[in-house]
Design a protein around this motif. Structure first.
Motif, PDB file in Angstrom:
ATOM      1  N   TRP A  21      49.127  23.665   7.126  1.00 19.22           N
ATOM      2  CA  TRP A  21      48.228  24.603   8.053  1.00 19.22           C
ATOM      3  C   TRP A  21      48.209  24.317   9.819  1.00 19.22           C
ATOM      4  O   TRP A  21      48.174  25.330  10.439  1.00 19.22           O
ATOM      5  N   ILE A  22      48.698  23.400  10.101  1.00 16.84           N
ATOM      6  CA  ILE A  22      49.126  22.850  11.554  1.00 16.84           C
ATOM      7  C   ILE A  22      50.402  23.918  11.857  1.00 16.84           C
ATOM      8  O   ILE A  22      50.470  24.238  12.981  1.00 16.84           O
ATOM      9  N   PHE A  23      51.307  23.914  10.773  1.00 16.71           N
ATOM     10  CA  PHE A  23      52.819  24.568  11.470  1.00 16.71           C
ATOM     11  C   PHE A  23      52.786  26.088  11.027  1.00 16.71           C
ATOM     12  O   PHE A  23      53.660  26.701  11.064  1.00 16.71           O
ATOM     13  N   HIS A  24      51.521  26.764  10.721  1.00 14.90           N
ATOM     14  CA  HIS A  24      51.530  28.299  10.264  1.00 14.90           C
ATOM     15  C   HIS A  24      50.566  28.964  10.973  1.00 14.90           C
ATOM     16  O   HIS A  24      49.513  28.260  11.543  1.00 14.90           O
ATOM     17  N   ASN A  25      50.513  30.323  11.093  1.00 11.97           N
ATOM     18  CA  ASN A  25      49.751  31.083  11.798  1.00 11.97           C
ATOM     19  C   ASN A  25      48.334  30.965  11.368  1.00 11.97           C
ATOM     20  O   ASN A  25      48.050  31.054  10.046  1.00 11.97           O
ATOM     21  N   LYS A  26      47.231  30.479  12.069  1.00 12.48           N
ATOM     22  CA  LYS A  26      46.127  30.219  11.685  1.00 12.48           C
ATOM     23  C   LYS A  26      45.205  31.236  11.315  1.00 12.48           C
ATOM     24  O   LYS A  26      44.400  31.382  10.365  1.00 12.48           O
ATOM     25  N   LYS A  27      45.641  32.620  11.783  1.00 13.21           N
ATOM     26  CA  LYS A  27      44.818  33.913  11.673  1.00 13.21           C
ATOM     27  C   LYS A  27      45.349  34.601  10.572  1.00 13.21           C
ATOM     28  O   LYS A  27      44.545  35.128   9.558  1.00 13.21           O
ATOM     29  N   ARG A  28      46.532  34.277   9.954  1.00  9.49           N
ATOM     30  CA  ARG A  28      47.175  34.951   8.821  1.00  9.49           C
ATOM     31  C   ARG A  28      46.991  33.883   7.437  1.00  9.49           C
ATOM     32  O   ARG A  28      46.752  34.548   6.596  1.00  9.49           O
ATOM     33  N   TRP A  29      46.982  32.772   7.783  1.00 10.45           N
ATOM     34  CA  TRP A  29      47.076  31.857   6.595  1.00 10.45           C
ATOM     35  C   TRP A  29      45.807  30.880   6.851  1.00 10.45           C
ATOM     36  O   TRP A  29      45.640  29.884   7.767  1.00 10.45           O
ATOM     37  N   TRP A  30      44.860  30.833   5.799  1.00  6.95           N
ATOM     38  CA  TRP A  30      43.617  30.074   5.835  1.00  6.95           C
ATOM     39  C   TRP A  30      43.843  28.561   5.239  1.00  6.95           C
ATOM     40  O   TRP A  30      45.134  28.702   4.617  1.00  6.95           O
ATOM     41  N   TYR A  31      43.142  27.590   5.340  1.00  7.46           N
ATOM     42  CA  TYR A  31      43.574  26.295   4.970  1.00  7.46           C
ATOM     43  C   TYR A  31      43.412  26.527   3.281  1.00  7.46           C
ATOM     44  O   TYR A  31      44.194  25.807   2.670  1.00  7.46           O
TER      45      TYR A  31
END
Length: 371
Positions: free
Chosen positions: A259-269
């Motif tokens: 989650w830290i290393f990827h786009n927060k808007k596109r990828w949810w937890y």
């Protein structure tokens, strides 16, 4: 698909709605007779996991040979075609440590020979003492000179030492653990807990705080009469049965790093959690394959061709497991190759360290919890 007999009554037993076909459109329950033949219990159990329509085997095929495919399909909404991620992880955890128990272990005769090594060593010492007494008696009676007796003892010692070395050669390089937990067990140069406390009474550091419970457990097992082989087997079995639980505990941490290393808007937890469940399921299934391959290898004759073959299989499996994460990461997150390699490498190193720490903690807890 279930083979249960369909009820003539079209009223769902679960929610009361009308059921036109096999399944209730409101709650999804199958409209079959509540009483079924005894064998239905077993066939229904198998169907739940394998879904004779191929759901289970399709899931396993993609999990093993198509990294990232299951995660992409699940996140795209195609969820009836495959086993659900949590159910898959639980089922693989179950079979990973059920199947090896069904495969016989090899070299039981060698284990027995290794266990009796201490007894043979003690007999050698007894024979040595008896021989020395007889030679001393001969010297007292004047039958042999002091020099002759001394030379005879040296010859006897050399023969007994040679015998002892041959006995020890039965132990292979993989028996370091067994030597440690022999009847003459020492833990950090101590032969019992009292001696350990005496040696390290002044050491109140962090290492001593951790090591004393280990020493206590080692000496408890020794006093309880466990053989080195029994302790080794119990220790390994405890670790193996704890690995799925440890991975399950580490799962949210692994997903958090993703989650830290990827786009927060596109990828949810949630998305990272699905990826992690599939990846950890693959790790457990790989563990099962590794155990089964090596168990089979141990059952085969000790020929060079077999040794070479299984060594190559193990090396190939190791590299495939290492590359699997990078391939699955690239296919799932669809980033550029260089970006994916950099992120994947950082994540791999961070989680490798995290899993290593988890494994060390697991080994420590497994030892002090042996009973």
């Amino acid at each position: 698909m279930s083979h249960g007999k369909i009820r003539e009554d079209k009223t769902c037993l679960n929610c009361g709605h009308t059921v036109e076909e096999r399944f209730c459109p409101h709650c999804g329950q199958e409209n079959i007779e509540p009483k079924q033949p005894f064998h239905y219990l077993f066939t229904h159990f198998i169907e739940d996991f394998t879904h004779y329509d191929g759901q289970f085997w399709k899931t396993i095929k993609y999990l093993l040979f198509n990294p990232g495919k299951l995660t992409k399909e699940y996140l795209a909404g195609k969820r009836q075609l495959y086993v659900a991620p949590v159910k898959l992880y639980i089922f693989i955890s179950f079979i990973t440590f059920l199947v090896p128990a069904l495969i016989p272990k090899a070299h039981e005769s060698e284990k027995a020979e290794k266990i009796s090594h201490i007894e043979r060593t003690e007999k050698i010492e007894e024979q040595k003492e008896a021989t020395n007494k007889i030679l001393d008696e001969f010297q007292k009676k004047g039958l042999f000179s002091k020099e002759t007796v001394s030379n005879a003892k040296k010859i006897a010692d050399s023969i007994q030492i040679k015998d002892s070395v041959q006995e020890k050669s039965v132990l292979n390089d993989g028996d370091v653990f067994e030597k440690t937990f022999s009847d003459n067990t020492t833990f950090m140069d101590a032969h019992n807990l009292k001696e350990y406390d005496s040696l390290y009474a002044k050491d109140e550091g962090f290492f001593h705080t951790l090591s004393r419970p280990m020493a206590k457990k080692v000496f408890e097992l020794k006093e309880s009469g466990f053989t080195k082989a029994q302790i080794k087997e119990k220790y390994i079995e405890t670790i193996l049965h704890t690995i799925p639980k440890a991975l399950f505990v580490y799962l949210p941490i692994f997903a958090f790093f993703l989650w830290i290393f990827h786009n927060k808007k596109r990828w949810w937890y949630f998305d990272h959690g699905i990826f992690t469940l599939h990846y950890f399921s693959f790790l457990l299934l790989s563990t099962l394959i590794y155990i089964v391959i090596n168990r089979i290898g141990n059952l085969l004759p000790d020929y060079t061709i077999f040794t070479l073959l299984f060594s190559l299989i193990n090396v190939a499996l190791f590299f495939y497991i290492s590359l699997y994460f990078f391939i699955a990461h690239y296919r799932t997150y669809e980033s550029k190759k260089r970006v994916s390699i950099v992120k994947g490498s950082i994540l791999f190193i961070i989680n490798f360290i995290g899993l290593l720490i988890m494994l060390i903690i697991l080994m420590y807890i497994s030892l002090i919890m042996l009973h």
